[in-house]
Scaffold this motif. Structure first.
Motif, PDB file in Angstrom:
ATOM      1  N   THR A 112       0.873  -1.273   0.002  1.00 30.88           N
ATOM      2  CA  THR A 112      -0.222  -0.034   0.160  1.00 30.88           C
ATOM      3  C   THR A 112       0.823   1.072  -0.017  1.00 30.88           C
ATOM      4  O   THR A 112       1.754   1.412   0.805  1.00 30.88           O
ATOM      5  CB  THR A 112      -1.042  -0.230   1.233  1.00 30.88           C
ATOM      6  OG1 THR A 112      -1.884  -1.252   1.199  1.00 30.88           O
ATOM      7  CG2 THR A 112      -1.775   1.306   1.193  1.00 30.88           C
ATOM      8  N   VAL A 113       0.622   2.340  -0.962  1.00 27.40           N
ATOM      9  CA  VAL A 113       1.188   3.511  -0.976  1.00 27.40           C
ATOM     10  C   VAL A 113       0.453   4.683  -0.951  1.00 27.40           C
ATOM     11  O   VAL A 113       0.982   5.757  -1.215  1.00 27.40           O
ATOM     12  CB  VAL A 113       2.012   3.574  -2.283  1.00 27.40           C
ATOM     13  CG1 VAL A 113       2.833   2.330  -2.458  1.00 27.40           C
ATOM     14  CG2 VAL A 113       0.913   3.383  -3.538  1.00 27.40           C
ATOM     15  N   GLY A 114      -0.774   4.546  -0.039  1.00 30.53           N
ATOM     16  CA  GLY A 114      -1.436   5.530   0.158  1.00 30.53           C
ATOM     17  C   GLY A 114      -3.019   5.255   0.474  1.00 30.53           C
ATOM     18  O   GLY A 114      -3.425   4.172  -0.049  1.00 30.53           O
ATOM     19  N   ALA A 228      -7.383   1.780  -0.348  1.00 26.78           N
ATOM     20  CA  ALA A 228      -5.948   2.440  -0.388  1.00 26.78           C
ATOM     21  C   ALA A 228      -5.535   2.017  -1.553  1.00 26.78           C
ATOM     22  O   ALA A 228      -6.265   1.435  -2.455  1.00 26.78           O
ATOM     23  CB  ALA A 228      -5.369   1.282   0.555  1.00 26.78           C
ATOM     24  N   LYS A 244       5.794   7.670  -6.402  1.00 23.09           N
ATOM     25  CA  LYS A 244       5.496   8.791  -5.845  1.00 23.09           C
ATOM     26  C   LYS A 244       4.835   9.834  -6.600  1.00 23.09           C
ATOM     27  O   LYS A 244       3.808  10.455  -6.319  1.00 23.09           O
ATOM     28  CB  LYS A 244       6.767   9.608  -5.187  1.00 23.09           C
ATOM     29  CG  LYS A 244       7.352   8.758  -3.864  1.00 23.09           C
ATOM     30  CD  LYS A 244       8.588   9.673  -3.357  1.00 23.09           C
ATOM     31  CE  LYS A 244       9.196   9.044  -2.230  1.00 23.09           C
ATOM     32  NZ  LYS A 244      10.299   9.827  -1.684  1.00 23.09           N
ATOM     33  N   THR A 247       1.205   8.548  -7.428  1.00 19.59           N
ATOM     34  CA  THR A 247       0.243   8.833  -6.388  1.00 19.59           C
ATOM     35  C   THR A 247      -0.076  10.282  -6.030  1.00 19.59           C
ATOM     36  O   THR A 247      -1.374  10.603  -5.673  1.00 19.59           O
ATOM     37  CB  THR A 247       0.825   8.346  -5.065  1.00 19.59           C
ATOM     38  OG1 THR A 247       1.246   6.842  -5.112  1.00 19.59           O
ATOM     39  CG2 THR A 247       0.111   8.219  -3.685  1.00 19.59           C
ATOM     40  N   GLY A 301      -4.243  11.393   2.033  1.00 21.00           N
ATOM     41  CA  GLY A 301      -3.619  10.081   1.544  1.00 21.00           C
ATOM     42  C   GLY A 301      -2.746   9.567   2.716  1.00 21.00           C
ATOM     43  O   GLY A 301      -2.271   8.404   2.292  1.00 21.00           O
ATOM     44  N   GLU A 302      -2.381  10.055   3.577  1.00 20.79           N
ATOM     45  CA  GLU A 302      -1.554   9.701   4.528  1.00 20.79           C
ATOM     46  C   GLU A 302      -2.061   8.202   5.263  1.00 20.79           C
ATOM     47  O   GLU A 302      -2.987   7.954   5.444  1.00 20.79           O
ATOM     48  CB  GLU A 302      -1.155  10.701   5.982  1.00 20.79           C
ATOM     49  CG  GLU A 302      -2.225  10.649   6.943  1.00 20.79           C
ATOM     50  CD  GLU A 302      -1.653  11.385   8.036  1.00 20.79           C
ATOM     51  OE1 GLU A 302      -1.024  12.353   8.152  1.00 20.79           O
ATOM     52  OE2 GLU A 302      -2.139  10.882   9.146  1.00 20.79           O
ATOM     53  N   ALA A 303      -0.644   7.581   5.657  1.00 20.01           N
ATOM     54  CA  ALA A 303      -0.829   6.366   6.327  1.00 20.01           C
ATOM     55  C   ALA A 303       0.029   6.255   7.589  1.00 20.01           C
ATOM     56  O   ALA A 303       0.973   6.509   7.664  1.00 20.01           O
ATOM     57  CB  ALA A 303      -0.460   5.323   5.264  1.00 20.01           C
ATOM     58  N   VAL A 333       2.627  -1.671   4.056  1.00 15.08           N
ATOM     59  CA  VAL A 333       2.278  -0.464   3.766  1.00 15.08           C
ATOM     60  C   VAL A 333       3.980   0.144   3.640  1.00 15.08           C
ATOM     61  O   VAL A 333       4.727  -0.147   4.432  1.00 15.08           O
ATOM     62  CB  VAL A 333       1.573   0.344   4.887  1.00 15.08           C
ATOM     63  CG1 VAL A 333       1.991   1.846   4.521  1.00 15.08           C
ATOM     64  CG2 VAL A 333       0.197   0.084   4.960  1.00 15.08           C
ATOM     65  N   ARG A 335       5.929   3.034   4.072  1.00 12.49           N
ATOM     66  CA  ARG A 335       5.772   4.087   4.596  1.00 12.49           C
ATOM     67  C   ARG A 335       6.783   5.065   4.015  1.00 12.49           C
ATOM     68  O   ARG A 335       6.604   6.531   4.287  1.00 12.49           O
ATOM     69  CB  ARG A 335       6.310   3.923   6.234  1.00 12.49           C
ATOM     70  CG  ARG A 335       5.118   3.262   6.779  1.00 12.49           C
ATOM     71  CD  ARG A 335       3.967   4.333   7.375  1.00 12.49           C
ATOM     72  NE  ARG A 335       4.334   5.450   8.265  1.00 12.49           N
ATOM     73  CZ  ARG A 335       4.038   6.517   8.043  1.00 12.49           C
ATOM     74  NH1 ARG A 335       3.417   6.918   7.211  1.00 12.49           N
ATOM     75  NH2 ARG A 335       4.589   7.482   9.125  1.00 12.49           N
ATOM     76  N   ALA A 338       4.256   6.348   1.016  1.00 10.78           N
ATOM     77  CA  ALA A 338       2.983   6.488   1.366  1.00 10.78           C
ATOM     78  C   ALA A 338       3.148   8.132   2.045  1.00 10.78           C
ATOM     79  O   ALA A 338       4.073   8.553   2.745  1.00 10.78           O
ATOM     80  CB  ALA A 338       2.090   5.944   2.499  1.00 10.78           C
TER      81      ALA A 338
END
Length: 341
Positions: A112-114, A228, A244, A247, A301-303, A333, A335, A338
Motif C-alpha cells: 500500500t502506498v497511500g 487504499a 510517488k 500517487t 492520503g497519509e498512512a 504499507v 511508509r 505513502a
C-alpha cells in the motif's frame, strides 16, 4: 494488455508475478514515447466514488507526471489484489482491511502506498420497514453481496466488534453487484453489502421510496481505513520515484474531487455516460468526510504506521489473520512512499 477475469487466468498470471515486466519502457497509448504506459484499476466499477481517477486523467495530472494512464473498472478488493500482484495492472484501489485479511491468508507481492479514505465506508444496508434495523438483527438474515467483496470479507470482524449473537448464521448470498439494490427492494435478500456512498442508489432503486437503514462498519471499528492505493512490491522497490509521482497525481485528482463534486461528476459522466451527475454528486458528498474526517489534520492520503499496527493487532485478536507476526506492517504499507502527516 487485456483485462482478464477468469480465475484460471489469474492463477497463471500470479505464478509469473515476480518476473513480469513493469511496462516502464513502453510508449504511451497516444504514441508519446516520453510517457510511461500505466494501467490502473478502480476499486469497483465506475461509480461516482471513483471519479477522482478520471479527474486526474481529464485534467492532465497523470500526463504532467509522465504517465499515459488507462483506467479499467475493478471488481472488488480481492480481484484487484490478484490482478495487480499478477502484473495485469500497475496500480489499483482496494479496501485496506480486506487487503490485510486477504494477505494474511495468502502472501502477495503488493504493498500500500497511500490511503484514499481515512475511515472505512463499508456497511450493511437495508430498507426501513424490513427485518434489519440494528446490528443485532443481522443474525440469521440473508445479505446479498459479491463473493470476496470488502463487506463479506470484513463481516466477521464487524460482527464480533458489534457483539452480534449468532452472527455465524448470517448468510451471504452471492449476487451480481449491479443487481444488489433491486434484490433488496424486491425482498429477495434482507440486506446488501454496500459502501455508505451507495445509499442514494439503493434508495432510488426502491419503488416504494423507502429510506435506507445503514449499519457502517466504521461505527464499531473506528481505526479502520477505507480504500487504499496499492501497487506491486517490485515496482515500489525498483521505481519509487514513479510511484510517488503517480500517487501524487491521483491524490491531486482526489483533492479536486472533494473540492468540486459537481465538476468531478461531469468529468466522470464524460467517460461513463451511464453515470448521472446528480447520482455521482450525492456519492461524492457522502464520501468527503471519509477522505478528510472531522478533526483530521494530516496530509491527504497519509498512512499512519502506529494505526496500521493497531489494525493488524485487532485482526489477529479477532482471529481474522494468524497471530505472531503473520503480517509485517512494513511490507503491507510502504511508509517511505505513502504520504505522511
Amino acid at each position: 494488455m487485456r483485462f482478464r477475469r477468469s480465475a484460471a487466468a489469474i492463477v497463471a498470471v500470479l505464478a509469473l508475478a515476480l518476473v513480469s515486466a513493469c511496462n516502464n519502457d513502453k510508449a504511451g497509448q497516444n504514441g508519446d514515447a516520453s510517457l510511461q504506459k500505466i494501467t490502473y484499476l478502480t476499486s469497483f466499477n465506475t461509480f461516482g466514488r471513483e471519479a477522482y481517477a478520471y479527474v486526474a486523467l481529464e485534467k492532465g495530472y497523470f500526463k504532467d507526471a509522465g504517465f499515459d494512464v488507462t483506467i479499467k473498472p475493478g471488481s472488488g478488493t480481492v480481484d484487484v489484489l490478484k490482478l495487480v500482484a499478477g502484473g495485469q495492472a500497475d496500480y489499483g484501489i482496494g479496501d485496506f482491511t480486506a487487503i490485510l485479511i486477504t494477505m494474511g491468508k495468502q502472501k502477495m507481492p503488493v504493498t500500500t502506498v497511500g490511503m484514499i479514505h481515512q475511515r472505512s465506508m463499508a456497511a450493511i444496508v437495508a430498507l426501513k420497514g424490513g427485518s434489519i434495523n440494528t446490528p443485532q438483527d443481522l443474525a440469521g438474515k440473508k445479505i446479498g453481496d459479491q463473493p470476496g467483496s470488502t463487506n463479506t470479507v470484513m463481516f466477521p470482524l464487524y460482527a464480533k466488534a458489534a457483539g452480534i449473537k449468532g452472527w455465524e448464521t448470517t448468510k451471504f448470498v452471492p449476487s451480481p453487484p449491479p443487481a444488489l439494490p433491486q434484490l433488496l427492494a424486491a425482498g429477495t435478500v434482507d440486506g446488501i453489502g454496500q459502501f455508505v456512498v451507495g445509499v442514494p442508489t439503493v434508495e432510488k432503486a426502491d419503488p416504494k421510496h423507502r429510506q435506507a437503514v445503514v449499519l457502517p462498519y466504521g461505527d464499531k471499528l473506528p481505526d479502520l481505513y477505507g480504500n487504499a492505493i496499492i501497487t506491486r512490491s517490485d515496482l515500489a522497490k525498483d521505481h519509487p520515484d514513479q510511484v510517488k509521482k503517480f500517487t501524487s497525481a491521483l491524490l491531486k485528482g482526489l483533492q479536486d474531487t472533494i473540492n468540486d463534486p459537481e465538476g468531478a461528476a461531469k468529468i466522470l459522466q464524460k467517460y461513463d455516460p451511464k453515470r448521472t451527475v446528480d447520482g455521482s454528486v450525492a456519492e461524492l458528498n457522502l464520501m468527503k468526510p471519509y477522505v478528510k474526517p472531522d478533526g483530521f489534520t494530516g496530509e491527504l492520503g497519509e498512512a499512519d504506521g502506529e494505526r496500521v499496527e493497531r489494525i493488524i493487532k485487532a485482526l489477529e485478536n479477532a482471529g481474522e489473520i494468524k497471530p505472531a507476526g503473520s503480517l509485517n506492517p512494513a511490507e503491507v504499507v510502504d511508509r517511505d512512499l505513502a504520504p505522511k502527516g
